[in-house]
Design an enzyme around this catalytic site. Structure first.
Site, PDB file in Angstrom:
ATOM      1  N   LYS A  82      21.415  27.545 -32.330  1.00  0.00           N
ATOM      2  CA  LYS A  82      21.657  28.961 -32.042  1.00  0.00           C
ATOM      3  C   LYS A  82      20.392  29.785 -32.325  1.00  0.00           C
ATOM      4  CE  LYS A  82      26.604  28.545 -32.950  1.00  0.00           C
ATOM      5  NZ  LYS A  82      27.715  28.675 -33.912  1.00  0.00           N
TER       6      LYS A  82
ATOM      7  N   GLN B 208      28.507  30.981 -39.769  1.00  0.00           N
ATOM      8  CA  GLN B 208      28.946  29.671 -39.285  1.00  0.00           C
ATOM      9  C   GLN B 208      30.134  29.177 -40.111  1.00  0.00           C
ATOM     10  OE1 GLN B 208      27.749  28.244 -36.538  1.00  0.00           O
ATOM     11  NE2 GLN B 208      28.992  26.392 -36.701  1.00  0.00           N
TER      12      GLN B 208
ATOM     13  N   ASP C 227      30.778  36.696 -32.372  1.00  0.00           N
ATOM     14  CA  ASP C 227      31.717  35.561 -32.278  1.00  0.00           C
ATOM     15  C   ASP C 227      33.063  36.001 -31.694  1.00  0.00           C
ATOM     16  OD1 ASP C 227      31.119  32.935 -33.000  1.00  0.00           O
ATOM     17  OD2 ASP C 227      31.084  33.384 -35.149  1.00  0.00           O
TER      18      ASP C 227
END
Ligand code: GUN
Length: 299
Positions: free
Chosen positions: A53, A97, A120
């Protein structure tokens, strides 16, 4: 034989557009999109995801901030970091994460990210916007958003009236996927590992999204002829035919048999996987446009 939906190639096209959008924003408005990715602890799979990412964010021309915190980091320390990033105008997207170490309340922490920076799409505000069809101001979770883009590449943007079946009911994929398909006027059925007679449910699907996390659970002869099959599963299984101790990746769909009936199908790997990261870049770019009061490009 089914058309192979090349997620890698489509993701590369998306990334090329993100780069163009980034260059324009920097040139015309002096704004560089900023993405902060936080990892707590040393889960090897998470380390790989977070590195890709951050690397992709760099490649897109973003300000890419990677914060690697030790496993013993307290919830209060993580919350302080989130507050700092929330207040930082150079940061347009924040991603923590998952999974987090057990002593941190992940559900609480995720909800502390400002909805405007929640790339997200996990905050209750963004979930609610998706649920009520306010897609223009929401952040959509990256994997379902990527699946939707793949489906539109095959079927076009008008999906009205099609029978869509989502197998899997997770908060990250199954539930938001069902809401996206509903927003596109599909007739949506959500099935899962406890569904009775899954075969007959799957047989109705013009669009099938498999996100149940069980290797090859969905059999090839359940696929409706001509169906669009999106396989989100990435399962590692033993492959003794390749040598002792060897493994291989398979999806949630029995691929070799399914591609005989399907109209189009995503491979595993190289299907949905690359789209997830691409959509994270899209969300970060969109956030940077919105922060400047600009209409973001559409993808
Ligand atoms: N862990 C596995 N998938 C995801 C994801 O999409 N977002 C975050 N933050 N963590 C994950």
């Amino acid at each position: 034989m089914a058309e192979r939906i090349d997620g890698k190639a489509i993701a590369a096209e998306v990334i090329a557009s993100v780069k163009e959008g980034t260059a324009w924003l920097l040139r015309e408005k002096g704004i560089q999109p900023g993405l902060a990715v936080i990892i707590v602890g040393e889960d090897p799979a998470s380390e790989v995801y977070v590195s890709s990412k951050s690397r992709m964010a760099n490649e897109c021309g973003f300000l890419s901030v990677k914060r690697e915190l030790p496993a013993a980091t307290s919830e209060a320390e993580l919350v302080r970091l989130l507050e700092e990033l929330d207040a930082d105008p150079k940061i347009h997207g924040i991603l923590v994460q998952l999974p987090l170490p057990g002593h941190i309340d992940a559900k609480r922490v995720i909800q502390l990210i400002a909805p405007e920076k929640d790339v997200d799409g996990f905050s209750f505000v963004n979930i609610g916007k998706l649920r009520t069809g306010e897609l223009g101001t929401a952040f959509l979770p990256c994997t379902p958003a990527g699946c939707m883009l793949l489906i539109e590449r095959v079927r076009g943007k008008d999906l009205a009236g099609l029978d869509a079946v989502v197998v899997g009911r997770s908060n990250i994929v199954g539930k938001p996927m069902a809401n996206l398909l509903l927003a596109a006027d599909c007739t949506v059925t959500v099935a899962h590992s406890r569904t009775r007679d899954l075969a007959s449910v799957v047989r109705r699907a013009d669009i099938l999204v498999a996100a149940v996390g069980r290797p090859e659970m969905i059999k090839g002869d359940w696929i409706k002829p001509g169906a669009t099959v999106i396989d989100v599963g990435i399962n590692r299984i033993p492959a003794p035919e390749r040598g002792e101790g060897k493994t291989r990746l398979v999806g949630d769909v029995e691929h070799a048999a399914a591609e005989k009936a399907a109209g189009a199908i995503t491979p595993v790997p190289g299907g949905v996987g690359p789209m997830t990261i691409a959509m994270l870049m899209v969300n970060t770019l969109v956030s940077a446009y919105r922060s400047a009061g600009l209409e973001p490009p559409s993808f």
